[in-house]
Design a protein around this motif. Structure first.
Motif, PDB file in Angstrom:
ATOM      1  N   LEU A  41      18.950 -25.378  57.534  1.00  0.00           N
ATOM      2  CA  LEU A  41      19.968 -25.393  58.577  1.00  0.00           C
ATOM      3  C   LEU A  41      19.288 -25.689  59.906  1.00  0.00           C
ATOM      4  O   LEU A  41      18.230 -25.133  60.204  1.00  0.00           O
ATOM      5  N   PHE A  42      19.884 -26.559  60.692  1.00  0.00           N
ATOM      6  CA  PHE A  42      19.351 -26.913  62.003  1.00  0.00           C
ATOM      7  C   PHE A  42      20.312 -26.433  63.083  1.00  0.00           C
ATOM      8  O   PHE A  42      21.523 -26.492  62.910  1.00  0.00           O
ATOM      9  N   ASP A  43      19.776 -25.960  64.216  1.00  0.00           N
ATOM     10  CA  ASP A  43      20.654 -25.480  65.279  1.00  0.00           C
ATOM     11  C   ASP A  43      20.554 -26.294  66.563  1.00  0.00           C
ATOM     12  O   ASP A  43      21.439 -26.212  67.396  1.00  0.00           O
ATOM     13  N   GLU A  44      19.516 -27.038  66.735  1.00  0.00           N
ATOM     14  CA  GLU A  44      19.356 -27.842  67.950  1.00  0.00           C
ATOM     15  C   GLU A  44      18.663 -29.143  67.620  1.00  0.00           C
ATOM     16  O   GLU A  44      18.001 -29.268  66.598  1.00  0.00           O
ATOM     17  N   ARG A  56      15.526 -28.592  65.243  1.00  0.00           N
ATOM     18  CA  ARG A  56      14.902 -27.277  65.136  1.00  0.00           C
ATOM     19  C   ARG A  56      15.491 -26.521  63.946  1.00  0.00           C
ATOM     20  O   ARG A  56      16.707 -26.421  63.799  1.00  0.00           O
ATOM     21  N   VAL A  57      14.613 -25.969  63.120  1.00  0.00           N
ATOM     22  CA  VAL A  57      15.024 -25.211  61.942  1.00  0.00           C
ATOM     23  C   VAL A  57      15.611 -23.874  62.386  1.00  0.00           C
ATOM     24  O   VAL A  57      14.980 -23.109  63.101  1.00  0.00           O
ATOM     25  N   ALA A  58      16.854 -23.589  61.954  1.00  0.00           N
ATOM     26  CA  ALA A  58      17.534 -22.338  62.295  1.00  0.00           C
ATOM     27  C   ALA A  58      17.481 -21.335  61.148  1.00  0.00           C
ATOM     28  O   ALA A  58      17.587 -20.141  61.369  1.00  0.00           O
ATOM     29  N   GLY A  59      17.329 -21.813  59.931  1.00  0.00           N
ATOM     30  CA  GLY A  59      17.300 -20.923  58.777  1.00  0.00           C
ATOM     31  C   GLY A  59      17.466 -21.705  57.495  1.00  0.00           C
ATOM     32  O   GLY A  59      17.421 -22.945  57.493  1.00  0.00           O
ATOM     33  N   PHE A  60      17.675 -20.965  56.411  1.00  0.00           N
ATOM     34  CA  PHE A  60      17.776 -21.566  55.086  1.00  0.00           C
ATOM     35  C   PHE A  60      18.883 -20.872  54.297  1.00  0.00           C
ATOM     36  O   PHE A  60      19.140 -19.684  54.504  1.00  0.00           O
ATOM     37  N   VAL A  61      19.529 -21.601  53.421  1.00  0.00           N
ATOM     38  CA  VAL A  61      20.524 -21.026  52.520  1.00  0.00           C
ATOM     39  C   VAL A  61      20.276 -21.545  51.112  1.00  0.00           C
ATOM     40  O   VAL A  61      19.715 -22.626  50.920  1.00  0.00           O
ATOM     41  N   MET A  62      20.692 -20.747  50.140  1.00  0.00           N
ATOM     42  CA  MET A  62      20.664 -21.182  48.750  1.00  0.00           C
ATOM     43  C   MET A  62      22.047 -21.703  48.414  1.00  0.00           C
ATOM     44  O   MET A  62      23.063 -21.135  48.850  1.00  0.00           O
ATOM     45  N   ALA A  63      22.100 -22.780  47.658  1.00  0.00           N
ATOM     46  CA  ALA A  63      23.373 -23.381  47.293  1.00  0.00           C
ATOM     47  C   ALA A  63      23.278 -23.956  45.885  1.00  0.00           C
ATOM     48  O   ALA A  63      22.208 -24.363  45.443  1.00  0.00           O
ATOM     49  N   ARG A  64      24.398 -23.968  45.212  1.00  0.00           N
ATOM     50  CA  ARG A  64      24.479 -24.563  43.885  1.00  0.00           C
ATOM     51  C   ARG A  64      25.268 -25.859  44.005  1.00  0.00           C
ATOM     52  O   ARG A  64      26.366 -25.874  44.545  1.00  0.00           O
TER      53      ARG A  64
END
Length: 108
Positions: A41-44, A56-64
């Motif tokens: 996930l990017f926020d800027e 800029r990296v904002a975080g990560f999520v798991m997805a199927r």
């Protein structure tokens, strides 16, 4: 990748051989069942463009991944993205990129 890290953009057309390899991998893997991936996930982004564009990296999520379409024959549409999509089911937050499925953050 880590949260807060800036990642370079990749302008222009991507390597068609690389895209074909990815499409074949997705096809082969989905024959075995749903694919679970981590997404960034990017926020800027900076104000630059082209090869100077950064995110800029904002975080990560798991997805199927539940489904996909890479579209029909080229040249049949004036819209570059017509018929090209990937459908994901959000599983929850992840602590880093490329987590195995059992490392989904608790409380998701």
């Amino acid at each position: 990748l880590e949260v807060g890290e800036w990642v370079e953009g990749a302008p222009g057309n991507m390597d068609s051989q690389g895209k074909q390899g990815l499409q074949q991998w997705i096809y082969d893997e989905t024959l075995q069942g749903p694919i679970t991936v981590s997404l960034v996930l990017f926020d800027e982004r900076n104000e630059d463009s082209g090869s100077n564009l950064n995110y800029r990296v904002a975080g990560f999520v798991m997805a199927r991944m539940l489904g996909y379409s890479f579209g029909g024959a080229q040249g049949q549409s004036s819209n570059l993205y017509d018929g090209k999509w990937i459908l994901f089911e959000l599983l929850g937050p992840a602590t880093q990129c490329y987590n195995p499925p059992d490392s989904i953050a608790e409380g998701s």
